[in-house]
Design a protein around this motif. Sequence first.
Motif, PDB file in Angstrom:
ATOM      1  N   ASP A 119      -3.310   5.066  -1.107  1.00 20.28           N
ATOM      2  CA  ASP A 119      -4.070   6.001  -0.284  1.00 20.28           C
ATOM      3  C   ASP A 119      -3.628   7.409  -0.631  1.00 20.28           C
ATOM      4  O   ASP A 119      -2.430   7.663  -0.810  1.00 20.28           O
ATOM      5  CB  ASP A 119      -3.826   5.768   1.211  1.00 20.28           C
TER       6      ASP A 119
ATOM      7  N   THR B 228      -3.910  11.182   0.958  1.00 15.99           N
ATOM      8  CA  THR B 228      -4.285  11.877   2.172  1.00 15.99           C
ATOM      9  C   THR B 228      -4.149  13.381   1.997  1.00 15.99           C
ATOM     10  O   THR B 228      -3.445  13.855   1.095  1.00 15.99           O
ATOM     11  CB  THR B 228      -3.428  11.401   3.364  1.00 15.99           C
TER      12      THR B 228
ATOM     13  N   ARG C  12       0.842  -1.203   0.000  1.00  8.33           N
ATOM     14  CA  ARG C  12       0.000   0.000   0.000  1.00  8.33           C
ATOM     15  C   ARG C  12       0.869   1.241   0.000  1.00  8.33           C
ATOM     16  O   ARG C  12       1.719   1.418   0.863  1.00  8.33           O
ATOM     17  CB  ARG C  12      -0.933   0.006   1.221  1.00  8.33           C
TER      18      ARG C  12
ATOM     19  N   VAL D 220       1.068   5.404   0.295  1.00 10.20           N
ATOM     20  CA  VAL D 220       0.364   6.539   0.885  1.00 10.20           C
ATOM     21  C   VAL D 220       0.998   7.813   0.339  1.00 10.20           C
ATOM     22  O   VAL D 220       2.212   8.017   0.478  1.00 10.20           O
ATOM     23  CB  VAL D 220       0.432   6.539   2.428  1.00 10.20           C
TER      24      VAL D 220
ATOM     25  N   SER E  64      -9.161   6.209  -0.148  1.00 13.15           N
ATOM     26  CA  SER E  64      -8.552   5.031   0.461  1.00 13.15           C
ATOM     27  C   SER E  64      -8.606   3.832  -0.465  1.00 13.15           C
ATOM     28  O   SER E  64      -9.671   3.446  -0.955  1.00 13.15           O
ATOM     29  CB  SER E  64      -9.271   4.685   1.768  1.00 13.15           C
ATOM     30  N   ARG E  65      -7.443   3.295  -0.746  1.00 13.73           N
ATOM     31  CA  ARG E  65      -7.237   1.982  -1.349  1.00 13.73           C
ATOM     32  C   ARG E  65      -7.797   1.770  -2.750  1.00 13.73           C
ATOM     33  O   ARG E  65      -8.272   0.677  -3.057  1.00 13.73           O
ATOM     34  CB  ARG E  65      -7.774   0.900  -0.423  1.00 13.73           C
TER      35      ARG E  65
ATOM     36  N   TYR F 166      -9.527  12.860   0.788  1.00 13.23           N
ATOM     37  CA  TYR F 166      -8.955  11.583   1.202  1.00 13.23           C
ATOM     38  C   TYR F 166      -9.559  10.463   0.361  1.00 13.23           C
ATOM     39  O   TYR F 166     -10.781  10.369   0.199  1.00 13.23           O
ATOM     40  CB  TYR F 166      -9.236  11.329   2.684  1.00 13.23           C
TER      41      TYR F 166
END
Length: 811
Positions: free
Chosen positions: A366, A368, A342, A344, A353-354, A351
Amino acid sequence: MAKPKQPPAGKRPGFSLIHGIKGSLALICLVGGTVPALTASASAPVAAAALNEAVSGLPDFLAGQPTKNGEGLAVSKPPTSGESASSEWLWLKTLPKPGDMMEIRFQSPLFSRAVHSGTDLRQMNATYIGEPGEKFMISSVSGEMLSFHTYERGTLWIPQWYISEAAGSTESIEPMYVTLRKEGELSLTPRSKARWKTGSGTGDDTFVAVARWKDWYGVIVPPAVWYAEDAYEAYRPAMLWVRDKDVAQTTAVPLPLLKEEGPGTVPDLDTLQSLILQVLKPGDDAAKVKKWLGDPKLTEVSGNLQKEGGKPITLGSSWRYEREDAHLLVTFTPAGKLAAARWVFPGSDRYTSRPFAGDDYLFTQDYTVTSLPQTREVQPEWRNSGTLAYTYLLGAGKEVLLLNGDDGGFSGDHYDASLYAVDKENGKTRWQINAGYGRLQAYLDPSGEEATVFTSYTPEEKQYDNRIRRVRLSDGEVLWEQRFGEDNQMDMWAARDAVILVTTRNDSRDVQRKTSTKLSVLDARNGRTRWESTFGEGVRVLNCGAADPYVLIGEGAKLRALDPESGATAWSIESEGGQAHDYSADPYFAGGPRIDPFTGPDPDRRWILIGDSWKRLDLSTGKVQAEYPVVPGERFEELAGGRYLLVQHPLDSADYWGATSFETKWYDADAGKELWRISGKGSKGELEGDILYLTINGLPAAVEAKTGKMLWIMPNSASEAADLSALAAGSFMVLEQTLLYPFGQDLLILDKKTGKLLGRVADVKTGYAELRDHETRNGTLNRSGDDIYVGTANGGFLRFDAKALEKVGER
């Protein structure tokens, strides 16, 4: 010889190979009735110019493998000047057509659209990888591209060359850098007409080669955007081809790729992502990963690798690599095999996610809105490893902590929950009650020695039985229990020395037909029934803890306090208006007070909705101490013993969940007035002196409690429309110089004076489980003296020394 005419739209040239002259070949092109022919023999090869003349109107490469009926052959681009027309050049099979079954011969990029020379080199939209041996039925043909469709993947496009016998002889090579000459070209496939010129030699002329076919290198070209938010589509690197004559130099890719220092060039981030996708596969052993990536910054306990509901938690290890522009987490199974990776990335406006490309669901990204927190290592005093992923502190006895374990599943995906006691001194589990996929409730006695536990299902017996147990906290011994059977629905509350049950009995002929609702009050010490009463379906039990002095019953706009011993009414209060909807039990909003598991709910005063207003009551007397009117769509939290209300006020809807814009009000109940308002949705408030720490739209912030003046908000790149509340489901822990806050998957360390992100605590994986908002807010982060207790999303429950956590933030 005259150039063959182009075929009309919708028609395709056909080819036939004529054998009849010893040592010779005849290639016949059939186009609209015109039959130009060339004959080649060993003694008199056809000149390259003549071949070019004959097939210049055809695609440079036409597929070269048998069709499903095994007929004919197709031809690739003729040799250039100076080359002989050898048999290497003639891949002679029939053109593929819709309905033909084809097989991929070498790992191929699969695109979400047809690619041609006008396609942007970095926007090819490669979403999947086709693996050798994979078969498909052709849906359509467009130039050098074939499309096919599957239910799982939708419509995808593949260059025809990858289904040829030539592609089958391609070899994978150890990745190497290839630098192209100034006027070098990249091709969609070897000898393709779809070509792209390199740049001026500054920045876009070096690629990573991972395949070799004859004098061609297969190179990977990263996408300009790895994830397209608007299209909900993630992309992979495309593979293009360059010829030896266009390559200025080749150099080995220095390993490991993620070394922090030492000689060699560290690849740029796009190249890193591309290489890791190319060389690492699920199931690879740790030695291979270490060869390519190097030693991690640190190793942590992984998240739960068990994805099948109802099975025990499975934990491996996660290697963590940290760069300024990205973090990479590589996860291994307990057997040391690669399970997931994963990335980031910081600096996004929202945001995400995945997301993952194609079916590479184990290789995710990800995005952020914050900078990337550098890991700060601090050793916990102990770590308890539970059997379920999410761990919450419910309460504390004299010797043990009472924890709730949960699998984090929502509704029909919820398979398991547990209640277990952990020794305060060493962190070891003393006893555990499993609740399976049934309901679980527990109330600690104020003495800290016993607890009353309700489970609707006993998994060991595979039976719904509505079971009440009185349990000794020190060793889990059952002091008394009752089972009420499965023919009713039951809920449990507690009051002083009493257990409160509401039973809704169903008609035995129709389980959906509710025939009666009964309230029973039991003696908590022995389980004997003290008194019972029958109520209508609208009855509300408003008790919160085992120290409450009365049984609190709401019926419409009336509240009654009943003596737990006799059932007699101690006091009552009634509103003249109708009863507004009470959202205090809404599992999606952790409003009301933040309950400290070490002290429990306040038994003396409480905000309760009666009629059309919230009233702060003295529970002993029923006296109204303060009021706050019901405003449609508002929600609030209580601070400082209920004196202050942190109110979330929607601006564009009377429905809280339908609103997209909020402002936050700070209300002083003692003064009976609003003190200030600020923009955004404020929640998770923590008051320390004159400073209110809270999240605004999910981002940690601090304001002056008296004036509402904004002191700071954690640096971020979020858009104004972004709501990150789901990342901020826990509560603040205020230390002397720093704040701890669970945000997304990390326990962050913030400078409490400036909001600067100082780092993340090593080996603490936090998270949010849907419909567990109250448990997350109250049970994730707590303090008793110098001991800080942290619940996690990977089965761990940890105790840290507060001073050690304070020091780690100073580094």
